[in-house]
Design a protein around this motif. Structure first.
Motif, PDB file in Angstrom:
ATOM      1  N   THR A 191       0.852  -1.196   0.000  1.00  0.00           N
ATOM      2  CA  THR A 191       0.000   0.000   0.000  1.00  0.00           C
ATOM      3  C   THR A 191       0.885   1.241   0.000  1.00  0.00           C
ATOM      4  OG1 THR A 191      -1.678  -1.170   1.293  1.00  0.00           O
ATOM      5  CG2 THR A 191      -1.816   1.216   1.251  1.00  0.00           C
ATOM      6  N   TYR A 206      -1.521   0.819  -3.404  1.00  0.00           N
ATOM      7  CA  TYR A 206      -1.601  -0.218  -4.430  1.00  0.00           C
ATOM      8  C   TYR A 206      -2.382   0.292  -5.632  1.00  0.00           C
ATOM      9  CZ  TYR A 206      -5.964  -0.649  -1.766  1.00  0.00           C
ATOM     10  OH  TYR A 206      -7.129  -0.372  -1.101  1.00  0.00           O
ATOM     11  N   PRO A 230      -6.585  -5.479  -4.981  1.00  0.00           N
ATOM     12  CA  PRO A 230      -7.362  -6.173  -3.945  1.00  0.00           C
ATOM     13  C   PRO A 230      -8.656  -6.775  -4.477  1.00  0.00           C
ATOM     14  CG  PRO A 230      -6.613  -4.028  -3.161  1.00  0.00           C
ATOM     15  CD  PRO A 230      -6.360  -4.062  -4.630  1.00  0.00           C
ATOM     16  N   LEU A 267      -2.695  -6.456   3.110  1.00  0.00           N
ATOM     17  CA  LEU A 267      -2.123  -5.160   2.758  1.00  0.00           C
ATOM     18  C   LEU A 267      -0.982  -4.803   3.702  1.00  0.00           C
ATOM     19  CD1 LEU A 267      -5.442  -3.205   2.108  1.00  0.00           C
ATOM     20  CD2 LEU A 267      -4.111  -4.605   0.498  1.00  0.00           C
ATOM     21  N   ASP A 299       1.407  -1.676   4.635  1.00  0.00           N
ATOM     22  CA  ASP A 299       1.608  -0.235   4.473  1.00  0.00           C
ATOM     23  C   ASP A 299       3.084   0.052   4.216  1.00  0.00           C
ATOM     24  OD1 ASP A 299       0.901   2.470   4.434  1.00  0.00           O
ATOM     25  OD2 ASP A 299       1.477   2.703   6.525  1.00  0.00           O
ATOM     26  N   GLY A 309      -5.578   2.859  -1.092  1.00  0.00           N
ATOM     27  CA  GLY A 309      -5.365   2.336   0.245  1.00  0.00           C
ATOM     28  C   GLY A 309      -4.655   3.266   1.198  1.00  0.00           C
TER      29      GLY A 309
END
Length: 396
Positions: free
Chosen positions: A121, A123, A128, A140, A142, A366
């Motif tokens: 992310t 993304y 997803p 996910l 970060d 995201g």
């Protein structure tokens, strides 16, 4: 009546929604500058267009083999050998209706219920949803701006479980423009091999790379990681062929066979005319493609310069693709005039309605602390659009 539970949870693309709203305003006579588009603003090179016209006039343009015509597969194999130091045979190549279709095929082919697919992310908006459409679970991670939005190997390792089926690797990246180095790729490859995890390597922007960076396909590092890698590529971005819908994958033959069988029932062959044009795109004159890359590079430099001159927003310098992720965290919770900025969607709507500038909210990727701007537009639009944003933010 209960309809599909799995597909009822699929979210629409926010990037397309913003573009549609901007286009409607333009149709109403409003001078909107759009930084939301994800396609080159150049025409498809003339030699490719001429090839398509010639095919229409002189060739049989009926159905082809499901996974692509042999000549195109051979051209893709040659491209992978010359550009990426990768040896594949035509049975390992699947030509599809764009790289998004290729990704759909991949997750349908490799995923089972409860499988997990790791995604960084910010993304690309469809990752997803494509994973969820295959019945699997997106995991996910970060990735911080300080690390140029790339995987930290320790974070990656912590998120691997006995359910991890694949890692999505995007280099150069949409939406961040980040590019993985050789050392970073080696770490990811070692981790994937150690845990027997598939790497889905999205390389659609490989030709759009700057600052003397080199694109390296993770599959080229050694035979072990090549066996686990599915390379995804296409012609939409590098050849300004977004509407032609030609994408392709390179993988081991077992995965390729499943994807071919799936495609045989879902869509049959990709567009016949576009397949012949794609051969010309791969084998013909490349000068217009290099011209586009140089123009994108100039725009990139100008956009980054202007963004970082605006108070309260900032950005890294992207190394590839044609996007910039702009940090708007200082504006969250602030007021612009009478408008409360609670999140990136609020900010995107404010810019569109008050500055007539279209951007994509970071929530689509995201991360709500950012917006994405595309420099697939003219220098004049970049200057005018960012001047409008600067003027708007003077009202804070």
């Amino acid at each position: 009546m209960e309809l599909s539970i799995k597909h009822s949870n699929i979210s629409p693309s926010l990037t397309l929604a913003i573009s549609a709203k901007a286009k409607k305003m333009q149709e109403d006579g409003i001078n909107v500058i759009s930084f939301s588009v994800g396609e080159p603003d150049f025409n498809t090179p003339e030699n490719i267009r001429n090839k398509a016209i010639d095919v229409i006039k002189n060739n049989n343009i009926g159905y082809t083999a499901v996974s692509g015509i042999p000549a195109l597969k051979e051209a893709i194999c040659n491209k992978l050998k010359v550009d990426n130091d990768l040896i594949y045979n035509p049975k390992e190549i699947i030509v599809s209706n764009g790289a998004k279709h290729s990704l759909y095929n991949i997750f349908q082919a490799i995923c089972n219920p409860e499988d997990e697919v790791i995604i960084s992310t910010p993304y690309w908006v469809s990752y997803p949803e494509l994973v969820k459409m295959a019945g699997a679970k997106p995991i996910l991670i970060d990735c911080s701006e300080d690390n140029d939005f790339k995987y930290n190997i320790d974070d990656l390792r912590k998120n691997i479980t006995n359910k991890t089926k694949a890692i999505i690797l995007t280099s150069p990246s949409n939406p961040t423009g980040s590019v993985y180095t050789l050392e970073e790729l080696k770490e990811i490859a070692e981790l994937a091999v150690e845990n027997n995890i598939i790497v889905v390597s999205d390389e659609i922007y490989e030709k759009l790379i700057y600052d003397n960076q080199n694109h390296i396909s993770i599959a080229s590092l050694n035979e072990k990681i090549k066996e686990l890698t599915i390379v995804v590529n296409g012609l939409s971005k590098c050849c300004a062929m977004t509407g032609w819908r030609i994408g392709y994958t390179a993988s081991n033959e077992r995965i390729a066979t499943i994807m071919s069988n799936l495609q045989s029932h879902a869509t049959s062959n990709p567009n016949t005319i576009a397949q012949y044009a794609a051969i010309e795109a791969l084998e013909g004159d490349q000068s217009e493609i290099e011209y586009m890359r140089n123009e994108f590079d100039k725009r990139r430099i100008k956009m980054v310069e202007l963004i970082n001159a605006i108070p309260n927003i900032s950005c890294n310098t992207p190394k590839g693709a044609f996007y910039v992720m702009v940090n708007i965290s200082k504006l969250i919770g602030k007021k612009l005039g009478t408008y409360n900025i609670k999140d990136s969607m609020d900010f995107a709507n404010y810019l569109l309605e008050n500055s007539y500038v279209a951007v994509v909210p970071g929530v689509a990727f995201g991360n709500d602390n950012y917006i994405r701007l595309s420099y697939a537009t003219s220098q004049e639009n970049i200057i005018e659009g960012l001047n409008r944003i600067k003027q708007t933010l003077s009202n804070i």
